[in-house]
Design a protein around this motif. Structure first.
Motif, mmCIF file in Angstrom:
data_model
loop_
_atom_site.group_PDB
_atom_site.id
_atom_site.type_symbol
_atom_site.label_atom_id
_atom_site.label_comp_id
_atom_site.label_asym_id
_atom_site.label_seq_id
_atom_site.Cartn_x
_atom_site.Cartn_y
_atom_site.Cartn_z
ATOM 1 N N PRO A 190 43.029 46.526 44.503
ATOM 2 C CA PRO A 190 43.176 46.482 43.040
ATOM 3 C C PRO A 190 42.840 45.118 42.451
ATOM 4 O O PRO A 190 42.401 45.027 41.301
ATOM 5 C CB PRO A 190 44.653 46.848 42.816
ATOM 6 N N ARG A 191 43.034 44.045 43.217
ATOM 7 C CA ARG A 191 42.730 42.703 42.703
ATOM 8 C C ARG A 191 41.231 42.522 42.541
ATOM 9 O O ARG A 191 40.762 41.971 41.530
ATOM 10 C CB ARG A 191 43.307 41.649 43.641
ATOM 11 N N ALA A 192 40.459 42.984 43.516
ATOM 12 C CA ALA A 192 39.002 42.889 43.424
ATOM 13 C C ALA A 192 38.482 43.773 42.299
ATOM 14 O O ALA A 192 37.623 43.353 41.504
ATOM 15 C CB ALA A 192 38.368 43.290 44.749
ATOM 16 N N ALA A 193 38.986 44.999 42.227
ATOM 17 C CA ALA A 193 38.523 45.919 41.194
ATOM 18 C C ALA A 193 38.827 45.384 39.798
ATOM 19 O O ALA A 193 38.003 45.484 38.878
ATOM 20 C CB ALA A 193 39.165 47.291 41.393
ATOM 21 N N ALA A 194 40.004 44.773 39.626
ATOM 22 C CA ALA A 194 40.373 44.218 38.318
ATOM 23 C C ALA A 194 39.471 43.047 37.956
ATOM 24 O O ALA A 194 39.038 42.920 36.800
ATOM 25 C CB ALA A 194 41.836 43.785 38.333
ATOM 26 N N PHE A 195 39.179 42.185 38.923
ATOM 27 C CA PHE A 195 38.292 41.051 38.652
ATOM 28 C C PHE A 195 36.914 41.554 38.246
ATOM 29 O O PHE A 195 36.308 41.056 37.279
ATOM 30 C CB PHE A 195 38.178 40.161 39.886
ATOM 31 N N ALA A 196 36.380 42.543 38.966
ATOM 32 C CA ALA A 196 35.051 43.064 38.656
ATOM 33 C C ALA A 196 35.010 43.692 37.273
ATOM 34 O O ALA A 196 34.033 43.507 36.526
ATOM 35 C CB ALA A 196 34.642 44.085 39.715
ATOM 36 N N ARG A 197 36.066 44.396 36.907
ATOM 37 C CA ARG A 197 36.076 45.046 35.589
ATOM 38 C C ARG A 197 36.216 44.041 34.449
ATOM 39 O O ARG A 197 35.888 44.361 33.302
ATOM 40 C CB ARG A 197 37.186 46.094 35.531
ATOM 41 N N ARG A 198 36.691 42.831 34.750
ATOM 42 C CA ARG A 198 36.777 41.797 33.720
ATOM 43 C C ARG A 198 35.437 41.113 33.461
ATOM 44 O O ARG A 198 35.316 40.327 32.520
ATOM 45 C CB ARG A 198 37.826 40.736 34.116
ATOM 46 N N ARG A 199 34.461 41.384 34.276
ATOM 47 C CA ARG A 199 33.144 40.794 34.059
ATOM 48 C C ARG A 199 32.544 41.299 32.745
ATOM 49 O O ARG A 199 32.823 42.429 32.326
ATOM 50 C CB ARG A 199 32.189 41.192 35.197
ATOM 51 N N ASP A 229 42.683 38.511 52.187
ATOM 52 C CA ASP A 229 43.098 39.887 52.442
ATOM 53 C C ASP A 229 44.616 40.046 52.462
ATOM 54 O O ASP A 229 45.125 41.172 52.485
ATOM 55 C CB ASP A 229 42.534 40.371 53.780
ATOM 56 N N ARG A 230 45.335 38.942 52.458
ATOM 57 C CA ARG A 230 46.794 39.008 52.469
ATOM 58 C C ARG A 230 47.320 39.379 51.080
ATOM 59 O O ARG A 230 46.844 38.853 50.069
ATOM 60 C CB ARG A 230 47.385 37.670 52.904
ATOM 61 N N ALA A 231 48.295 40.243 51.042
ATOM 62 C CA ALA A 231 48.840 40.694 49.757
ATOM 63 C C ALA A 231 49.489 39.558 48.984
ATOM 64 O O ALA A 231 49.546 39.596 47.750
ATOM 65 C CB ALA A 231 49.852 41.819 49.988
ATOM 66 N N ASP A 232 49.986 38.532 49.688
ATOM 67 C CA ASP A 232 50.696 37.442 49.025
ATOM 68 C C ASP A 232 49.837 36.178 48.886
ATOM 69 O O ASP A 232 50.372 35.089 48.688
ATOM 70 C CB ASP A 232 51.981 37.102 49.780
ATOM 71 N N CYS A 233 48.516 36.315 48.972
ATOM 72 C CA CYS A 233 47.666 35.128 48.848
ATOM 73 C C CYS A 233 47.717 34.580 47.431
ATOM 74 O O CYS A 233 48.083 35.278 46.483
ATOM 75 C CB CYS A 233 46.224 35.443 49.262
ATOM 76 N N SER A 243 39.356 27.330 46.894
ATOM 77 C CA SER A 243 39.132 28.751 47.123
ATOM 78 C C SER A 243 39.308 29.022 48.605
ATOM 79 O O SER A 243 39.560 28.107 49.397
ATOM 80 C CB SER A 243 37.728 29.170 46.671
ATOM 81 N N TYR A 244 39.124 30.285 48.989
ATOM 82 C CA TYR A 244 39.227 30.669 50.393
ATOM 83 C C TYR A 244 37.856 30.753 51.071
ATOM 84 O O TYR A 244 37.755 31.233 52.210
ATOM 85 C CB TYR A 244 39.926 32.028 50.509
ATOM 86 N N ILE A 245 36.820 30.302 50.398
ATOM 87 C CA ILE A 245 35.465 30.495 50.895
ATOM 88 C C ILE A 245 35.270 29.954 52.309
ATOM 89 O O ILE A 245 34.820 30.666 53.211
ATOM 90 C CB ILE A 245 34.436 29.842 49.947
ATOM 91 N N ARG A 246 35.598 28.686 52.530
ATOM 92 C CA ARG A 246 35.267 28.079 53.821
ATOM 93 C C ARG A 246 36.137 28.638 54.952
ATOM 94 O O ARG A 246 35.617 29.076 55.984
ATOM 95 C CB ARG A 246 35.410 26.563 53.756
#
Length: 231
Positions: A98-107, A17-21, A187-190
């Protein structure tokens, strides 16, 4: 561990959720979510008991709004399950990030699925309506005012029901996920998953935070659904 989870860690921040991740780790997280959501989130059962049943009761395709759709894996899974069952649904996934939306639209394009960068309030202002409104692991991200707004928007947007699936905070959930998430690397999963459990509500806390007309249901030991049913 019990002391750590006694109160909700509302101020904890997930790395993604951090902008600089790290962008690479974030993309890997979105890619790995499909395993988490398919195996651990309980949506296969919710699809069978809630969405497939609702789709069977009407002649036209069921319309579903997935709020906070992230990388889009859940929307795609739901549409594919419905297609296999001969009960086509149309899923609209929205996420303000916007990062999530861009990833989803690349599917790769999937029939019956589309994605937008938007907030639920944007759709309310547009006058949009959907048969079913859902979210997955979103509630624990919200502060009190944001939670109330999401539920208010959901009541307006959903004509049949709204189902917000989220984690239950418990020592057992924390311990089991800590082990189950070990294979997820780069990844950041865990780390974020454990933070999510710490940020999540107990069923009593969630019920106390919900307005009239909403109820907390427990489809499994580790998940709860905040539901508003109109049909």
């Amino acid at each position: 561990m019990g002391i750590l989870l006694r109160t909700r860690a509302a101020g904890a921040v997930e790395q993604m959720d951090r902008a600089d991740c790290d962008a690479r780790l974030l993309d890997n997280t979105y890619r790995q979510f499909w395993v988490i959501n398919r195996v651990l989130s309980g949506w296969r059962r919710l699809y069978r008991t809630e969405l497939r049943t609702a789709a069977a009761s009407q002649q036209r395709p069921l319309t579903v709004l997935d709020i906070g759709s992230g990388g889009g894996d859940l929307a795609v899974m739901l549409a594919r399950w419905a297609e296999r069952d001969g009960r086509p649904i149309h899923v609209t996934g929205i996420d303000p990030d916007p990062r999530a939306a861009a990833f989803a639209r690349r599917r790769p394009a999937i029939p019956g699925v589309d994605f937008r960068q938007a907030h639920s309030g944007d759709l309310v202002r547009e006058g949009a309506r959907f048969d079913v409104v859902i979210s997955n692991h979103v509630l624990h991200h919200l502060d009190r005012a944001e939670l109330r707004q999401l539920l208010s928007d959901s009541e307006i947007l959903a004509t049949r029901k709204a189902l917000h699936n989220d984690l239950i905070r418990s020592p057992a959930a924390f311990a089991l996920f800590s082990v189950a998430a070990l294979p997820f690397r780069k990844s950041y999963i865990r780390g974020d998953g454990l933070t999510s459990i710490r940020r999540s509500y107990t069923p009593a806390e969630l019920a106390a935070s919900a307005p009239p007309g909403w109820s907390v249901e427990r489809p499994s030991a580790f998940h709860q659904v905040l539901a508003c049913r109109k049909d």
